[in-house]
Enzyme design. Structure first.
Site, PDB file in Angstrom:
ATOM      1  N   TYR A   1       0.860  -1.349   0.539  1.00  0.00           N
ATOM      2  CA  TYR A   1       0.333   0.036  -0.476  1.00  0.00           C
ATOM      3  C   TYR A   1       1.149   1.267  -0.110  1.00  0.00           C
ATOM      4  O   TYR A   1       0.338   2.329  -0.594  1.00  0.00           O
ATOM      5  CB  TYR A   1      -1.209   0.060   0.832  1.00  0.00           C
ATOM      6  CG  TYR A   1      -2.080  -0.452   1.489  1.00  0.00           C
ATOM      7  CD1 TYR A   1      -2.089  -2.250   1.015  1.00  0.00           C
ATOM      8  CD2 TYR A   1      -3.634  -0.452   1.356  1.00  0.00           C
ATOM      9  CE1 TYR A   1      -3.117  -2.710   0.624  1.00  0.00           C
ATOM     10  CE2 TYR A   1      -4.306  -0.865   1.281  1.00  0.00           C
ATOM     11  CZ  TYR A   1      -4.516  -2.163   0.840  1.00  0.00           C
ATOM     12  OH  TYR A   1      -5.404  -3.281   0.948  1.00  0.00           O
TER      13      TYR A   1
ATOM     14  N   ASP B   1     -11.888  -9.563   4.792  1.00  0.00           N
ATOM     15  CA  ASP B   1     -13.288  -9.590   3.658  1.00  0.00           C
ATOM     16  C   ASP B   1     -14.013 -11.098   3.754  1.00  0.00           C
ATOM     17  O   ASP B   1     -14.045 -11.864   4.050  1.00  0.00           O
ATOM     18  CB  ASP B   1     -12.651  -9.004   1.511  1.00  0.00           C
ATOM     19  CG  ASP B   1     -13.326  -7.578   1.976  1.00  0.00           C
ATOM     20  OD1 ASP B   1     -13.491  -6.899   3.268  1.00  0.00           O
ATOM     21  OD2 ASP B   1     -13.670  -7.155   1.074  1.00  0.00           O
TER      22      ASP B   1
ATOM     23  N   ASP C   1      -2.270 -18.426   1.021  1.00  0.00           N
ATOM     24  CA  ASP C   1      -3.517 -19.289   0.396  1.00  0.00           C
ATOM     25  C   ASP C   1      -4.167 -21.010   1.159  1.00  0.00           C
ATOM     26  O   ASP C   1      -5.354 -20.860   0.979  1.00  0.00           O
ATOM     27  CB  ASP C   1      -2.431 -20.123  -1.185  1.00  0.00           C
ATOM     28  CG  ASP C   1      -1.321 -20.879  -0.778  1.00  0.00           C
ATOM     29  OD1 ASP C   1      -0.801 -20.139   0.455  1.00  0.00           O
ATOM     30  OD2 ASP C   1      -0.776 -21.157  -1.693  1.00  0.00           O
TER      31      ASP C   1
ATOM     32  N   ASP D   1      -5.844  -6.875   4.351  1.00  0.00           N
ATOM     33  CA  ASP D   1      -7.443  -6.788   3.124  1.00  0.00           C
ATOM     34  C   ASP D   1      -7.736  -7.997   2.784  1.00  0.00           C
ATOM     35  O   ASP D   1      -9.268  -8.096   2.904  1.00  0.00           O
ATOM     36  CB  ASP D   1      -6.891  -5.307   2.684  1.00  0.00           C
ATOM     37  CG  ASP D   1      -8.103  -5.111   1.896  1.00  0.00           C
ATOM     38  OD1 ASP D   1      -8.647  -4.604   1.993  1.00  0.00           O
ATOM     39  OD2 ASP D   1      -7.659  -5.246   0.543  1.00  0.00           O
TER      40      ASP D   1
ATOM     41  N   LYS E   1       3.881 -15.337   2.809  1.00  0.00           N
ATOM     42  CA  LYS E   1       4.273 -15.477   2.154  1.00  0.00           C
ATOM     43  C   LYS E   1       5.498 -16.323   2.058  1.00  0.00           C
ATOM     44  O   LYS E   1       6.148 -15.655   0.429  1.00  0.00           O
ATOM     45  CB  LYS E   1       3.113 -15.158   0.567  1.00  0.00           C
ATOM     46  CG  LYS E   1       3.504 -16.371  -1.023  1.00  0.00           C
ATOM     47  CD  LYS E   1       2.347 -17.502  -0.716  1.00  0.00           C
ATOM     48  CE  LYS E   1       2.558 -18.193  -2.104  1.00  0.00           C
ATOM     49  NZ  LYS E   1       1.416 -19.147  -1.728  1.00  0.00           N
TER      50      LYS E   1
HETATM   51  C1  IPM Z   1     -10.195  -0.883   3.798  1.00  0.00           C
HETATM   52  C2  IPM Z   1     -10.161  -1.275   2.074  1.00  0.00           C
HETATM   53  C3  IPM Z   1      -9.480   0.249   2.009  1.00  0.00           C
HETATM   54  C4  IPM Z   1      -8.469  -1.431   2.476  1.00  0.00           C
HETATM   55  C5  IPM Z   1      -9.914   0.588   1.123  1.00  0.00           C
HETATM   56  C6  IPM Z   1     -10.940   1.598   1.031  1.00  0.00           C
HETATM   57  C7  IPM Z   1      -8.056   1.547   0.008  1.00  0.00           C
HETATM   58  O1  IPM Z   1     -10.801  -1.899   1.882  1.00  0.00           O
HETATM   59  O2  IPM Z   1     -10.141  -0.997   5.200  1.00  0.00           O
HETATM   60  O3  IPM Z   1     -10.160  -2.708   3.705  1.00  0.00           O
HETATM   61  O4  IPM Z   1      -7.916  -1.415   1.214  1.00  0.00           O
HETATM   62  O5  IPM Z   1      -7.081  -0.510   3.221  1.00  0.00           O
HETATM   63 MG    MG Z   2     -10.466  -4.511   2.673  1.00  0.00          MG
END
Ligand code: IPM
Ligand code: MG
Length: 361
Positions: free
Chosen positions: A146, A255, A227, A251, A195
């Site tokens: 990032y 999710d 993975d 990240d 990784k």
């Molecule tokens: C998160 C989001 C952010 C990230 C984006 C919006 C830049 O996906 O907070 O997980 O990737 O960190």
């Molecule tokens: Mg995210």
């Protein structure tokens, strides 16, 4: 007590969900005799519209002058929003990364917990869910891909893009310490995800984490390739207590972890530095497709506000009260669309906020 809170409504569903979190916080003030004074801070698309840039110096000053920052979400539809015609460094997401860096928020905590009431919303089979699961992802937030150098060049009509994944040992050590400290307050297990079979940055990660582990003999450390971790999260999520990982892996895995808890609309997050100041935001995005329709689930933001009470303001009792109120409303069968199942009562964003505020005891 009186506390200064910076509120960042942001874009998309952000303003709606932050309004509900504020409703809940106001109820906490009333019940527990605190005073919260709010300053609205612009970030992302909202800041671009007002000032032409996704984060201003003034916004950073406002955030730094507060006890905590509570945020909704930023960003818009990349296909249709004019924000995405701007240079990448001037788009909404760049503002979020810049505020994380400016406040040095290197530790991102994302708890993923399956409410018993949401078993039906969980996409996993009953025998995999078992007694449920309760993990926390500790994601490094100010390094890695990032923040490494990036560029796109073109030579002889061929475009090349480069992103850099770099970590130094100090960055790894401080986030590893956070993860081990958190594990001590939970079930004493850290799964460090990397990784290391391919990346140098992961091999350094692994060796620094092993070093830190020596100071925590009471905490079990295991290493897992990313993975494999992605697979294990849906094969047997119960095995995880604290997942420690770098920015990009965190990240993606967060999710995935949120989805196994029933909905990404449930996952809160805290981003912390070495001081008490933190930024609290749901792990989900700005969902422009449902913005302004009273459909968004405000629970992740409300649970983020509970984390804010606990970590930045040291108001543990009040944080417990918010979490208990969320639990009660779910037990009573109220659901937003994303977590709806048969026999439950469908409510909108505002009604969910009202119900949770009313349930604060
Ligand atoms: C998160 C989001 C952010 C990230 C984006 C919006 C830049 O996906 O907070 O997980 O990737 O960190
Ligand atoms: Mg995210």
């Amino acid at each position: 007590m009186e506390y200064k809170i910076a509120l960042i409504p942001g874009d998309g569903i952000g303003p709606e969900i932050v309004a509900e979190a504020r409703k809940v916080l106001d109820k906490v003030c009333e019940k527990y005799s605190h005073k919260f004074s709010y300053t609205e801070v612009l970030l992302g698309g909202a800041s671009i519209d007002a000032h032409g840039v996704p984060l201003t110096e003034e916004a950073i000053v406002q955030a730094k002058a507060s006890d905590a920052v509570l945020m909704g979400s930023i960003g818009g539809d990349a296909k249709t929003s004019p924000w995405y015609k701007l240079e990448p460094s001037r788009r909404p997401e760049a503002g979020l990364l810049a505020i994380r860096k400016a406040l040095n928020l290197f530790a991102n905590l994302r708890p993923a917990y399956l409410y018993n009431e949401l078993r039906d919303a969980c996409p996993l089979r009953d025998e995999i869910i078992g007694d449920g699961f309760d993990m926390i992802i500790v994601r490094e937030l100010t390094g890695g891909l990032y923040f490494g150098a990036r560029k796109t060049t073109e030579e002889n009509g061929v475009r090349t893009a480069v992103d850099t994944l770099s970590y130094n040992e100090n960055e790894i050590r401080r986030i590893a310490i956070k993860a081990f400290e958190i594990a001590r307050k939970r079930r004493n297990k850290v799964t460090s995800v990397d990784k290391a079979n391919v990346l140098d940055s992961s091999r350094l990660w692994r060796s620094v984490v092993e070093d830190v582990a020596k100071d925590y003999p009471d905490v079990t450390l295991e290493h897992m390739l990313v993975d494999n971790c992605a697979m294990q999260l849906v094969r047997d999520p119960k095995q995880f207590d604290v997942i420690l990982t770098e920015n990009m892996f965190g990240d993606i895995l967060s999710d995935e972890a949120s989805m196994v808890t029933g909905s990404i609309g449930m996952l809160s997050s805290a981003s912390l530095n070495e001081t008490k100041l933190g930024l609290y935001e749901p792990s989900h995005g700005s969902a422009p497709d449902i913005a302004g329709q009273n459909k968004a689930n405000p629970i992740a933001t409300i649970l983020s506000a509970a984390m804010m009470l606990r970590y930045s303001l040291d108001l543990d009792k009040e944080a417990d009260a918010v979490e208990a109120a969320v639990q009660k409303v779910l037990t009573d069968g109220f659901r937003t669309g994303d977590i709806m199942s048969d026999g439950c009562k469908l409510v909108g964003t505002k009604e969910m906020g009202d119900l949770i505020a009313d349930a604060i005891a």
